[in-house]
Design a protein around this motif. Structure first.
Motif, PDB file in Angstrom:
ATOM      1  N   MET A 140       9.308   8.811   2.665  1.00 41.94           N
ATOM      2  CA  MET A 140       8.421   9.134   1.552  1.00 41.94           C
ATOM      3  C   MET A 140       8.500   8.087   0.446  1.00 41.94           C
ATOM      4  O   MET A 140       7.534   7.848  -0.272  1.00 41.94           O
ATOM      5  N   GLY A 141       9.665   7.452   0.304  1.00 38.46           N
ATOM      6  CA  GLY A 141       9.785   6.380  -0.676  1.00 38.46           C
ATOM      7  C   GLY A 141       8.853   5.222  -0.349  1.00 38.46           C
ATOM      8  O   GLY A 141       8.189   4.665  -1.231  1.00 38.46           O
ATOM      9  N   VAL A 142       8.793   4.863   0.928  1.00 37.37           N
ATOM     10  CA  VAL A 142       7.857   3.816   1.356  1.00 37.37           C
ATOM     11  C   VAL A 142       6.422   4.263   1.106  1.00 37.37           C
ATOM     12  O   VAL A 142       5.575   3.490   0.636  1.00 37.37           O
ATOM     13  N   GLY A 143       6.130   5.537   1.414  1.00 40.00           N
ATOM     14  CA  GLY A 143       4.794   6.062   1.186  1.00 40.00           C
ATOM     15  C   GLY A 143       4.404   6.044  -0.287  1.00 40.00           C
ATOM     16  O   GLY A 143       3.272   5.684  -0.635  1.00 40.00           O
ATOM     17  N   VAL A 144       5.334   6.439  -1.157  1.00 38.14           N
ATOM     18  CA  VAL A 144       5.070   6.442  -2.602  1.00 38.14           C
ATOM     19  C   VAL A 144       4.783   5.022  -3.105  1.00 38.14           C
ATOM     20  O   VAL A 144       3.833   4.797  -3.865  1.00 38.14           O
ATOM     21  N   LEU A 145       5.596   4.065  -2.677  1.00 34.82           N
ATOM     22  CA  LEU A 145       5.396   2.687  -3.120  1.00 34.82           C
ATOM     23  C   LEU A 145       4.064   2.137  -2.615  1.00 34.82           C
ATOM     24  O   LEU A 145       3.319   1.493  -3.362  1.00 34.82           O
ATOM     25  N   LEU A 146       3.742   2.409  -1.352  1.00 39.22           N
ATOM     26  CA  LEU A 146       2.491   1.915  -0.784  1.00 39.22           C
ATOM     27  C   LEU A 146       1.286   2.552  -1.473  1.00 39.22           C
ATOM     28  O   LEU A 146       0.292   1.873  -1.783  1.00 39.22           O
ATOM     29  N   ALA A 147       1.377   3.867  -1.724  1.00 35.06           N
ATOM     30  CA  ALA A 147       0.285   4.551  -2.421  1.00 35.06           C
ATOM     31  C   ALA A 147       0.091   3.987  -3.816  1.00 35.06           C
ATOM     32  O   ALA A 147      -1.048   3.814  -4.285  1.00 35.06           O
ATOM     33  N   PHE A 148       1.179   3.692  -4.494  1.00 32.07           N
ATOM     34  CA  PHE A 148       1.088   3.123  -5.841  1.00 32.07           C
ATOM     35  C   PHE A 148       0.423   1.756  -5.806  1.00 32.07           C
ATOM     36  O   PHE A 148      -0.507   1.482  -6.579  1.00 32.07           O
ATOM     37  N   LEU A 149       0.884   0.880  -4.916  1.00 35.51           N
ATOM     38  CA  LEU A 149       0.353  -0.482  -4.869  1.00 35.51           C
ATOM     39  C   LEU A 149      -1.128  -0.493  -4.500  1.00 35.51           C
ATOM     40  O   LEU A 149      -1.934  -1.191  -5.136  1.00 35.51           O
TER      41      LEU A 149
END
Length: 278
Positions: A140-149
């Motif tokens: 989910m951390g990867v998902g959060v960062l990708l969604a933000f970018l």
């Protein structure tokens, strides 16, 4: 050496201790080999990224209208929250994953094998919690960062995007990861308490989504403001955005209380696992 002595030497059982490292390896294999868990984790990841980008695009479209843009700016537009709306849906999904991790084993009877290998039970429970927390935090951390970018790239077309270097942005991203991990662990705890997947999932979803709405109807004379401020899901509200809301706890205090809520739930789950028969 006689034949009897040779036979005893060949078939003497070797006692092996069950270590916490072994339990971690076992739970890691079980976690990532259950198809329903893998699929559900993938759905949560897609929800964060897909919904985040979609809603960021819708928000950017709203800014194309000068009057709407002025209203949103006056209300305190938060670009980080705009790109991470999918995390709200993902929080419900990872909570269900937490339930499945333990309640699923009760429904299939596999938990008896796990507890037979580790009669103390709490080692199995702790290993499940560690594997769940690490898996959810990383994925989910990867998902959060990708969604933000991706979301900020969309918002930046209208000049309203944010960057990682902006004030409180990293805090908001980490707050979302903490929220998702905590909800997953709360699902594990409720699953241990109820031992039924359907009942536990309904309970967790109600606690996350329904109860906060019902608390809005509690009058101030009954302590409604305080109850809402300290309720489980509301403790992280200010940790999820770049601007603080005065009606809720400050980010650090909120995350600390959120951790206490999770610890209490996990403790109750451990107590039930230790006391009740399988």
């Amino acid at each position: 050496m006689s034949a009897v002595a040779l036979e005893q030497q060949q078939f003497t059982p070797v006692e092996r201790r069950v270590t916490f490292g072994g339990l971690l390896r076992s739970e890691w294999i079980k976690f990532w080999s259950v198809r329903s868990i893998v699929v559900t984790m993938a759905v949560a990841f897609v929800a964060i990224v897909g919904l985040g980008v979609l809603l960021a695009w819708a928000t950017a479209s709203s800014f194309a209208d000068p009057e709407t843009a002025q209203q949103m700016a006056a209300q305190g537009f938060d670009p980080v929250s705009a790109s991470l709306q999918g995390a709200q849906m993902a929080s419900l999904i990872v909570a269900a994953v937490g339930v499945i991790v333990i309640a699923g084993e009760f429904s299939t009877g596999m938990i008896r094998t796990s507890f037979a290998a580790a009669p103390g039970r709490l080692g199995v429970y702790a290993a499940k919690a560690v594997v769940l927390a690490v898996s959810v935090a990383v994925v989910m951390g990867v998902g959060v960062l990708l969604a933000f970018l991706l979301g900020q790239a969309v918002l930046e077309r209208e000049g309203v995007g944010a960057s990682l270097g902006d004030e409180n942005v990293v805090r908001a991203l980490l707050g979302h990861v903490a929220m998702l991990t905590g909800f997953a662990l709360s699902g594990l705890a409720v699953g241990a308490l109820l031992r039924n997947s359907a009942g536990a999932i309904c309970t967790v979803l109600a606690a996350i989504f329904v109860v906060p709405l019902l608390l809005m109807a509690v009058p101030e004379s009954w302590g409604g403001e305080t109850i809402r401020e300290y309720y489980f899901t509301n403790t992280t509200i200010n940790a999820l955005g770049v601007t603080d809301q005065s009606a809720y706890l400050e980010p650090a205090a909120g995350l600390a209380l959120f951790a206490v809520w999770i610890a209490v739930l996990l403790g109750l789950g451990a107590l039930v696992l230790k006391k009740r028969d399988v």
